[in-house]
Design a protein around this motif. Structure first.
Motif, PDB file in Angstrom:
ATOM      1  N   ILE A  89       0.812  -1.219   0.000  1.00  0.00           N
ATOM      2  CA  ILE A  89       0.000   0.000   0.000  1.00  0.00           C
ATOM      3  C   ILE A  89       0.849   1.273   0.000  1.00  0.00           C
ATOM      4  CG2 ILE A  89      -1.687   1.321   1.331  1.00  0.00           C
ATOM      5  CD1 ILE A  89      -3.013  -1.306   2.134  1.00  0.00           C
ATOM      6  N   PRO A  90       1.833   1.432   0.894  1.00  0.00           N
ATOM      7  CA  PRO A  90       2.608   2.688   0.870  1.00  0.00           C
ATOM      8  C   PRO A  90       3.260   2.973  -0.473  1.00  0.00           C
ATOM      9  CG  PRO A  90       3.017   1.487   2.903  1.00  0.00           C
ATOM     10  CD  PRO A  90       2.241   0.559   2.011  1.00  0.00           C
ATOM     11  N   LYS A  91       3.824   1.957  -1.094  1.00  0.00           N
ATOM     12  CA  LYS A  91       4.480   2.141  -2.389  1.00  0.00           C
ATOM     13  C   LYS A  91       3.463   2.582  -3.446  1.00  0.00           C
ATOM     14  CE  LYS A  91       7.616  -0.329  -5.545  1.00  0.00           C
ATOM     15  NZ  LYS A  91       6.856  -0.489  -6.797  1.00  0.00           N
ATOM     16  N   ALA A  92       2.282   1.977  -3.425  1.00  0.00           N
ATOM     17  CA  ALA A  92       1.253   2.341  -4.397  1.00  0.00           C
ATOM     18  C   ALA A  92       0.829   3.795  -4.218  1.00  0.00           C
ATOM     19  CB  ALA A  92       0.046   1.409  -4.269  1.00  0.00           C
ATOM     20  N   VAL A  93       0.688   4.231  -2.970  1.00  0.00           N
ATOM     21  CA  VAL A  93       0.287   5.616  -2.707  1.00  0.00           C
ATOM     22  C   VAL A  93       1.333   6.586  -3.232  1.00  0.00           C
ATOM     23  CG1 VAL A  93      -0.178   7.323  -0.899  1.00  0.00           C
ATOM     24  CG2 VAL A  93      -1.088   5.005  -0.685  1.00  0.00           C
ATOM     25  N   ASP A  94       2.587   6.353  -2.900  1.00  0.00           N
ATOM     26  CA  ASP A  94       3.637   7.290  -3.313  1.00  0.00           C
ATOM     27  C   ASP A  94       3.841   7.291  -4.822  1.00  0.00           C
ATOM     28  OD1 ASP A  94       4.174   8.410  -0.869  1.00  0.00           O
ATOM     29  OD2 ASP A  94       5.757   6.987  -0.346  1.00  0.00           O
ATOM     30  N   GLU A  95       3.775   6.127  -5.450  1.00  0.00           N
ATOM     31  CA  GLU A  95       3.946   6.077  -6.903  1.00  0.00           C
ATOM     32  C   GLU A  95       2.785   6.757  -7.621  1.00  0.00           C
ATOM     33  OE1 GLU A  95       4.652   2.122  -8.241  1.00  0.00           O
ATOM     34  OE2 GLU A  95       6.654   2.007  -7.345  1.00  0.00           O
TER      35      GLU A  95
END
Length: 548
Positions: A332-338
């Motif tokens: 989830i964090p990676k998806a949000v930042d990307e």
């Protein structure tokens, strides 16, 4: 528009690749029905889940791409197979024991255990509509029960009766020998009990459009195949539905892929043109097992939306749909930042780049601006070191870093701050493992703290690094200890001066000693967000062994 269309014809974004295949179906002009029909299916035996979201989101992306390529109107229908018999009582409904008497009845004939709708099927259909409406999807809902009972499927059912042997020949090839002996493409709905029957046919009258069968008690019945008296088994139903509605496109998971020739051939036997398909790979849980709504592994739609926005989920769905991907909480964090990186990039991209940017396929021509002045990954680390319990506490730090930001002007950032607090407490905090620094790391961290306390010491660190590297740079004159880039230069210099090779070992040490994690943010930016004095205190606590 013509220039945009020309660019879209050569775009390598997968929605455009799929849309171009659909466009080839009508290279000579619009279909006779006047529109291109996209379909997604839903089994209302349970509540909508993340796979339902993925199918509708991805189909919408392809539909949107098609609308760039062509002026032919489009429709998207969501078809609910609500005439299907209830095979077992769900374990997550109230008054479950009251449903036992209704096993094998169509879901639209089973009483609603929640007491809010005319039937269990209607309840779950309402949940589907509410679910899709929440995300702003444009679609038309179709009930299998309504189409069978109203006569809208009568023509294709009569054709299935007439072509019964041909359709059975296709199906029998795919069945085990013991199943072949009792299989029929038709499932009668018992005229007395209302149950969906899985019984062999004694006779199929293609001329009169009737079937004859014995029920489980040996009582013989003859029923017309029209008017909702029967439904088709699910595989023939796929092909028959395509033929009846003239579907142009439908996607489904890899677990359906072996059935594609069956669906296609039945559609053709029943007078239709097989649609274009898109077979996507399945999602995996943290252990690499297929996500199943029955077993409840992986991430549910509600769980994702507890920790991140729907747009970040759409971004995750866009990425490599033909590659199996882990779908666990740590993505989830990676998806949000990307997602926000792509939003920021979109603002300065040319038309070609924009058509290849995932956010175009998520938002169409109305791509919003990102208001995330702080990355989500950094918010997580801020929540960690500050032990923040609310997003209001987070804003105290955010405003040091970005004084012009506020919950009113940056609503996405405000939501993300709340998401970060929840995500930290549920996933990061339980997994934090601090370690003591090595002698080399202890000396470096002590120097970093000293440099952050005294700008002259920080300048000296950078000058020493430049001299040791022999790059001939003049001594540094100005250093802004509130600037993320300048702070990053200090952190970088300390690592170089203490001989960390490769330098990532220095940053790994910072994360493991100070944050209790093996990965972390760009540390100069983190210092600017958290505060220089606060970071010095954090380093001293780490050196004293007070963090674990």
């Amino acid at each position: 528009m013509s220039q945009l269309r020309d660019l879209a014809m050569s775009s390598k974004a997968w929605p455009f690749e799929e849309a171009r295949k659909i466009l080839k179906r009508y290279s000579k002009g619009a279909p006779e029905k006047g529109y291109v029909l996209f379909e997604t299916g839903y089994g209302p035996s349970g509540l909508p889940h993340i796979g339902t979201f993925g199918e509708v989101a991805r189909t919408t992306m392809i539909r949107r791409a098609f609308e760039v390529l062509s002026d032919i109107p489009t429709r998207l229908i969501c078809f609910s197979d609500d005439l299907d018999g209830m095979r077992k009582v769900p374990g997550n409904v109230p008054n479950a024991e009251s449903l036992q008497a209704h096993l094998q009845k169509p879901l639209t004939s089973v009483p609603d255990p929640f007491g809010t709708h005319d039937s269990f099927g209607a309840h779950n259909n309402a949940k589907l509509n509410s679910f899709l409406d929440t995300f702003g999807f444009e679609y038309e809902f179709i009930s299998s029960t309504e189409y069978y009972q109203s006569g809208k499927f009568d023509e294709v059912l009569l054709r299935a009766c007439e072509k019964y042997d041909d359709v059975m020949k296709v199906m029998l090839k795919s069945l085990r020998e013991e199943r072949q002996a009792t299989y029929s493409i038709f499932l009668p709905i018992h005229p007395e009990t209302g149950r969906v029957l899985y019984v062999p046919m004694k006779h199929v009258d293609g001329k009169n459009g009737t079937i004859t069968f014995d029920d489980e008690d040996g009582k013989e019945f003859t029923l017309p195949v029209t008017g909702g008296n029967v439904k088709l088994q699910w595989k023939p139903d796929f092909g028959a539905r395509w033929a009846a509605l003239d579907v142009d496109f439908e996607m489904y998971g890899k677990d359906h892929s072996t059935n594609t020739p069956i669906y296609d051939r039945i559609c053709e036997i029943l007078g239709g043109k097989k649609p274009d398909h898109f077979v996507y790979e399945l999602f995996l849980d943290e252990d690499g097992h297929k996500i199943s709504k029955t077993s409840g592994n992986g991430v549910s739609i509600d769980e994702w939306l507890t920790y991140a926005s729907a747009e970040s989920l759409s971004y995750f769905m866009y990425q490599k749909p033909k590659t199996a991907k882990r779908m666990h909480f740590d993505v989830i964090p990676k998806a949000v930042d990307e997602y926000h990186q792509q939003l920021r990039a979109y603002a300065s991209q040319d038309e070609t780049q924009r058509l290849n940017n995932p956010v175009f396929h998520i938002h169409g021509h109305n791509v919003p601006a990102s208001d995330m002045v702080v990355p989500f990954s950094m918010l997580l680390n801020l929540a960690s070191v500050s032990s923040a319990e609310t997003k209001d506490a987070m804003w105290g730090f955010i405003n040091k870093y970005a004084p012009e930001a506020s919950p009113e002007t940056n609503p996405g950032l405000d939501d993300a701050a709340g998401f970060a607090v929840r995500y930290y407490h549920d996933f990061v905090k339980p997994a934090k493992v601090f370690r003591a620094p090595t002698d080399q790391e202890r000396a470096a961290l002590a120097d970093l703290a000293a440099a952050l306390k005294d700008v002259d010491a920080a300048k000296a660190m950078i000058d020493k690094k430049n001299a040791d590297m022999g790059n001939g740079e003049a001594p540094i004159e100005t250093l802004n200890m509130a600037d993320a880039d300048d702070l990053q230069s200090v952190v970088f210099a300390v690592g170089k001066n203490h001989g960390f090779e490769p330098l990532r070992h220095w940053f790994t040490a910072i994360y493991e000693v100070l944050l209790g994690a093996s990965q972390g943010p760009r540390f100069g930016g983190f210092i600017a967000l958290y505060g220089v004095e606060e970071t010095v205190a954090l380093i001293e606590a780490g050196l004293n062994g007070d963090l674990g």
